[in-house]
Structures are given as C-alpha cells and as structure tokens.
Design a protein around this motif. Structure first.
Motif, short mmCIF file in Angstrom:
data_model
loop_
_atom_site.label_atom_id
_atom_site.label_comp_id
_atom_site.label_asym_id
_atom_site.label_seq_id
_atom_site.Cartn_x
_atom_site.Cartn_y
_atom_site.Cartn_z
N TYR A 243 0.86 -1.19 0.00
CA TYR A 243 0.00 0.00 0.00
C TYR A 243 0.89 1.23 0.00
O TYR A 243 1.81 1.35 0.81
N VAL A 244 0.62 2.15 -0.92
CA VAL A 244 1.33 3.41 -0.96
C VAL A 244 0.33 4.49 -0.58
O VAL A 244 -0.60 4.78 -1.35
N GLY A 245 0.50 5.04 0.59
CA GLY A 245 -0.47 6.01 1.10
C GLY A 245 -0.14 7.44 0.74
O GLY A 245 0.86 7.71 0.07
N PRO A 246 -0.99 8.33 1.20
CA PRO A 246 -0.83 9.74 0.85
C PRO A 246 0.33 10.44 1.55
O PRO A 246 0.74 11.52 1.14
N THR A 247 0.86 9.84 2.61
CA THR A 247 1.98 10.46 3.33
C THR A 247 3.07 9.42 3.56
O THR A 247 2.80 8.21 3.55
N THR B 46 0.76 3.62 6.90
CA THR B 46 1.14 2.25 7.25
C THR B 46 0.53 1.26 6.27
O THR B 46 -0.51 1.51 5.67
N GLY B 47 1.19 0.13 6.11
CA GLY B 47 0.75 -0.89 5.19
C GLY B 47 -0.46 -1.65 5.68
O GLY B 47 -0.87 -1.55 6.84
N GLY C 236 -8.73 4.71 1.29
CA GLY C 236 -7.82 4.14 0.30
C GLY C 236 -7.06 2.94 0.84
O GLY C 236 -6.89 1.93 0.16
N ARG C 237 -6.63 3.06 2.08
CA ARG C 237 -5.89 1.97 2.73
C ARG C 237 -6.80 0.75 2.90
O ARG C 237 -6.41 -0.37 2.60
N GLN C 238 -8.01 0.98 3.36
CA GLN C 238 -8.93 -0.13 3.59
C GLN C 238 -9.34 -0.77 2.26
O GLN C 238 -9.45 -1.98 2.17
N ALA C 239 -9.55 0.04 1.23
CA ALA C 239 -9.89 -0.50 -0.09
C ALA C 239 -8.75 -1.36 -0.63
O ALA C 239 -8.99 -2.42 -1.24
N HIS C 240 -7.51 -0.94 -0.39
CA HIS C 240 -6.36 -1.74 -0.82
C HIS C 240 -6.34 -3.07 -0.07
O HIS C 240 -6.09 -4.12 -0.67
N PHE C 241 -6.61 -3.04 1.22
CA PHE C 241 -6.65 -4.27 2.01
C PHE C 241 -7.70 -5.23 1.48
O PHE C 241 -7.43 -6.42 1.29
N VAL C 242 -8.89 -4.74 1.21
CA VAL C 242 -9.97 -5.59 0.70
C VAL C 242 -9.59 -6.15 -0.68
O VAL C 242 -9.83 -7.33 -0.96
N ALA C 243 -8.94 -5.36 -1.51
CA ALA C 243 -8.49 -5.86 -2.82
C ALA C 243 -7.47 -6.98 -2.65
O ALA C 243 -7.52 -7.99 -3.37
N GLN C 244 -6.57 -6.84 -1.67
CA GLN C 244 -5.61 -7.91 -1.39
C GLN C 244 -6.32 -9.17 -0.88
O GLN C 244 -5.96 -10.28 -1.26
N LEU C 245 -7.34 -9.00 -0.03
CA LEU C 245 -8.11 -10.15 0.44
C LEU C 245 -8.75 -10.88 -0.74
O LEU C 245 -8.72 -12.11 -0.81
#
Length: 114
Positions: free
Chosen positions: A14-18, A22-23, A47-56
């Motif tokens: 995960y590449v966040g806005p700052t 955290t990953g 964005g972070r949570q959406a990335h996590f769900v995509a990984q799931l």
C-alpha cells in the motif's frame, strides 16, 4: 507460534498519501500473534482499507474463502495482515464474515463472505 502460508501471488504494498502511511500487511519477516479484540476507534482511511480488501480478494482467488493472516508471497516476502485492517473489515455487511483463532496462536485465518 503461527506459521506463514505460501501463496502463488505477489505482494502489492500500500502506498499512502503520506510517508508515514502504514501498510495493510505489516511486520515483514517478524511473525506476531494477532489477538482480539478487533474493535477499532480510529477513523477508516478509505484508500488503505480498499487496498486491504483488494488484497483479500486476490488471496481469495488462490486460497478460497479461508485466508491465513500470515502470508509468504510468491516473491518470498513474508508478513501478516494488519490488525486494524482486519477490525475495519469485520462485521455485518463487510468482507470478513468471521475469524478463526486459538488460544496459543491468536487469529490464524479470516473467513470471507461470498
């Protein structure tokens, strides 16, 4: 101590806005038991949570609905699901239906809804 499960897909960080973002999968090469409670008081970073769900969902495509929390990716990188991301994805209407845990290892798997 929990063990890593090898999967045939690569890790996508995960590449966040700052720079301090955290990953969604954390503790590279350091296995740590994840223990309830999973309740989260903090704000969900969409964005972070959406990335996590995509990984799931990517993991679901190769291992099915029961996904281990400690992963060794095809690249050899090893890490575990972030406890906060699990907590934000667990509950009615959310992707994680339930968790699998034991007293010794803590949470070992998450079960996704179809």
């Amino acid at each position: 101590m929990p063990t890593y499960t090898s999967v045939s897909i690569g890790y996508q960080a995960y590449v966040g806005p700052t720079p301090r973002s955290t990953g969604t999968f954390v503790y590279q090469n350091k296995i740590t038991a994840i223990r309830p409670p999973l309740e989260k008081n903090g704000k969900i970073v969409e964005g972070r949570q959406a990335h996590f769900v995509a990984q799931l969902r990517a993991l679901q495509s190769v291992v099915g609905n029961q996904i281990p929390v400690h992963i060794q990716w095809a690249s050899g990188e090893r890490n575990q699901m972030d406890k906060g991301c699990i907590g934000h994805a667990f509950g009615p209407g959310l992707p994680i239906e339930r968790i699998v845990s034991d007293e010794v290892h803590g949470i070992t798997h998450v079960i996704l809804r179809d």
